[in-house]
Design an enzyme around this catalytic site. Structure first.
Site, PDB file in Angstrom:
ATOM      1  N   ASP A 240       0.752  -1.221   0.110  1.00 50.01           N
ATOM      2  CA  ASP A 240      -0.076  -0.075  -0.144  1.00 50.01           C
ATOM      3  C   ASP A 240       1.037   1.408  -0.218  1.00 50.01           C
ATOM      4  O   ASP A 240       1.877   1.222   0.622  1.00 50.01           O
ATOM      5  CB  ASP A 240      -0.980   0.099   1.367  1.00 50.01           C
ATOM      6  CG  ASP A 240      -2.188  -0.609   1.150  1.00 50.01           C
ATOM      7  OD1 ASP A 240      -2.511  -0.677  -0.055  1.00 50.01           O
ATOM      8  OD2 ASP A 240      -2.584  -1.197   2.194  1.00 50.01           O
TER       9      ASP A 240
ATOM     10  N   THR B 257     -11.281   2.299  -8.257  1.00 52.72           N
ATOM     11  CA  THR B 257     -11.935   3.497  -8.194  1.00 52.72           C
ATOM     12  C   THR B 257     -13.342   2.883  -8.238  1.00 52.72           C
ATOM     13  O   THR B 257     -13.833   2.054  -8.354  1.00 52.72           O
ATOM     14  CB  THR B 257     -11.791   4.051  -9.618  1.00 52.72           C
ATOM     15  OG1 THR B 257     -12.870   5.293  -9.479  1.00 52.72           O
ATOM     16  CG2 THR B 257     -12.319   3.386 -10.777  1.00 52.72           C
ATOM     17  N   HIS B 258     -14.327   3.846  -7.630  1.00 48.79           N
ATOM     18  CA  HIS B 258     -15.606   3.742  -7.362  1.00 48.79           C
ATOM     19  C   HIS B 258     -16.462   4.516  -8.570  1.00 48.79           C
ATOM     20  O   HIS B 258     -17.624   4.888  -8.521  1.00 48.79           O
ATOM     21  CB  HIS B 258     -16.167   4.031  -6.040  1.00 48.79           C
ATOM     22  CG  HIS B 258     -15.560   3.167  -4.993  1.00 48.79           C
ATOM     23  ND1 HIS B 258     -14.572   3.751  -4.334  1.00 48.79           N
ATOM     24  CD2 HIS B 258     -15.543   1.838  -4.754  1.00 48.79           C
ATOM     25  CE1 HIS B 258     -13.899   2.877  -3.333  1.00 48.79           C
ATOM     26  NE2 HIS B 258     -14.711   1.531  -3.652  1.00 48.79           N
TER      27      HIS B 258
ATOM     28  N   ARG C  64      -1.486  -0.729  -8.781  1.00 45.42           N
ATOM     29  CA  ARG C  64      -2.796  -0.373  -8.516  1.00 45.42           C
ATOM     30  C   ARG C  64      -2.922   1.024  -8.534  1.00 45.42           C
ATOM     31  O   ARG C  64      -2.328   1.717  -7.809  1.00 45.42           O
ATOM     32  CB  ARG C  64      -3.166  -0.766  -6.898  1.00 45.42           C
ATOM     33  CG  ARG C  64      -4.612  -0.282  -6.497  1.00 45.42           C
ATOM     34  CD  ARG C  64      -4.725  -0.586  -4.990  1.00 45.42           C
ATOM     35  NE  ARG C  64      -4.672  -1.864  -4.762  1.00 45.42           N
ATOM     36  CZ  ARG C  64      -4.527  -2.174  -3.523  1.00 45.42           C
ATOM     37  NH1 ARG C  64      -3.915  -1.350  -2.613  1.00 45.42           N
ATOM     38  NH2 ARG C  64      -4.306  -3.261  -3.138  1.00 45.42           N
TER      39      ARG C  64
END
Length: 309
Positions: free
Chosen positions: A135, A227-228, A185
């Site tokens: 991350d 992504t949303h 990502r």
């Protein structure tokens, strides 16, 4: 302004005590955090897998300054990887690791400690046939994280990277990482950053996201589109088609509890959708960033508190 206020609250010990002490909070948090234990994480993985989804598990607890806590985080990751293998779920789930949770800030040797600890997690993942993604945190850790990534990829070339589109440097980082076998990502970013290093306006962040997507889709790596935003999901699909990518050559990623119907729709239509599921006791900072990302999340939280009250 609201986003900045929520991110500031996420760093406030006094606000944290108030939120954590409220007995109505934890049931609402379950929308975004499936539980506190490795068993909860594995249970959520099985449930999501049965819906045709993939998973990446994040053991919450960042910015640790305690070596024993970093060691506990490593043990927990290795344990959850073992349980995933035992239950036949290792091909459906990987783990996401924040380097600050495994020692990045521990003394002047923090980077070496984080590298050694991340290596232990990668060894466990390799043994059960899955992967690890590092991350990304705030911009002060970017160079350190990418340096540790390079070291890990010597032995584990499949280790994934995360890049944040709101940082001004990210388009170049995408070019550097869009190489054969490189898993990347791309997200928009969830930390409060100064204008000197990050775009502040949403439209600027969106444009940066699309530019970065083009680089990754055109490259030889494996893009992971986090992504949303329905528009970004559509753009990603169009770019994948333009650059000749099959459904297996990239994936979408969304957070646990956010747009679950859309997650299932993408999977049902043949796309690969991976759910980022965080678990553990240290849920406060993660939860506040989720509220800051979308006003709808905050509205849901407030409505739920009112209903439970």
């Amino acid at each position: 302004m609201l986003r900045s206020a929520l991110l500031a609250a996420g760093r406030s010990p006094s606000v944290r005590r108030l939120v954590e002490a409220n007995p109505l909070t934890k049931p609402v948090v379950r929308r975004f955090v499936p539980g506190t234990s490795p068993e909860d994480a594995v249970r959520a993985t099985r449930e999501l897998s049965e819906q045709g989804l993939f998973v990446t598990l994040d053991r919450l607890g960042e910015d640790t300054l305690d070596a024993s806590q970093a060691d506990a985080t490593v043990r927990d990751y290795r344990r959850v990887l073992g349980v995933l293998a035992e239950q036949g779920l290792a091909d459906r789930a990987e783990v996401s690791v924040k380097l600050s949770a495994v020692g990045q800030f521990l003394s002047k040797d923090g980077e070496k400690i984080a590298l050694d600890n991340a290596r232990l997690i990668c060894e466990a993942a390799s043994a059960v046939g899955t992967t690890v993604t590092l991350d990304m945190e705030d911009h002060t850790t970017t160079d350190s994280t990418l340096g540790i990534l390079r070291d890990l990829r010597v032995d584990f070339p499949w280790v994934g990277a995360v890049l944040q589109a709101y940082l001004r440097r990210t388009e170049q980082d995408c070019r550097d990482l869009a190489t054969a076998g490189s898993r990347v990502r791309l997200c928009k970013g969830a930390y409060a950053e100064p204008e000197s290093v990050a775009f502040q306006d949403k439209s600027e962040v969106d444009r940066s996201y699309v530019r970065c997507l083009k680089v990754l889709m055109r490259g030889e790596g494996y893009p992971m589109v986090a992504t949303h935003d329905p528009r970004m999901v559509a753009i990603a699909g169009d770019l994948a088609a333009r650059f000749g990518r099959a459904e297996a050559d990239f994936e979408y990623q969304m957070l646990y509890g956010i747009r679950p119907d859309e997650q299932r729709r993408i999977a049902a239509e043949g796309g690969k959708l991976r759910v980022y599921a965080a678990y553990g006791d240290e849920w406060y900072g993660y939860f506040m960033r989720r509220l800051a990302e979308r006003p709808a999340n905050l509205a849901f939280f407030l409505r739920s508190l009112a209903t439970q009250g």
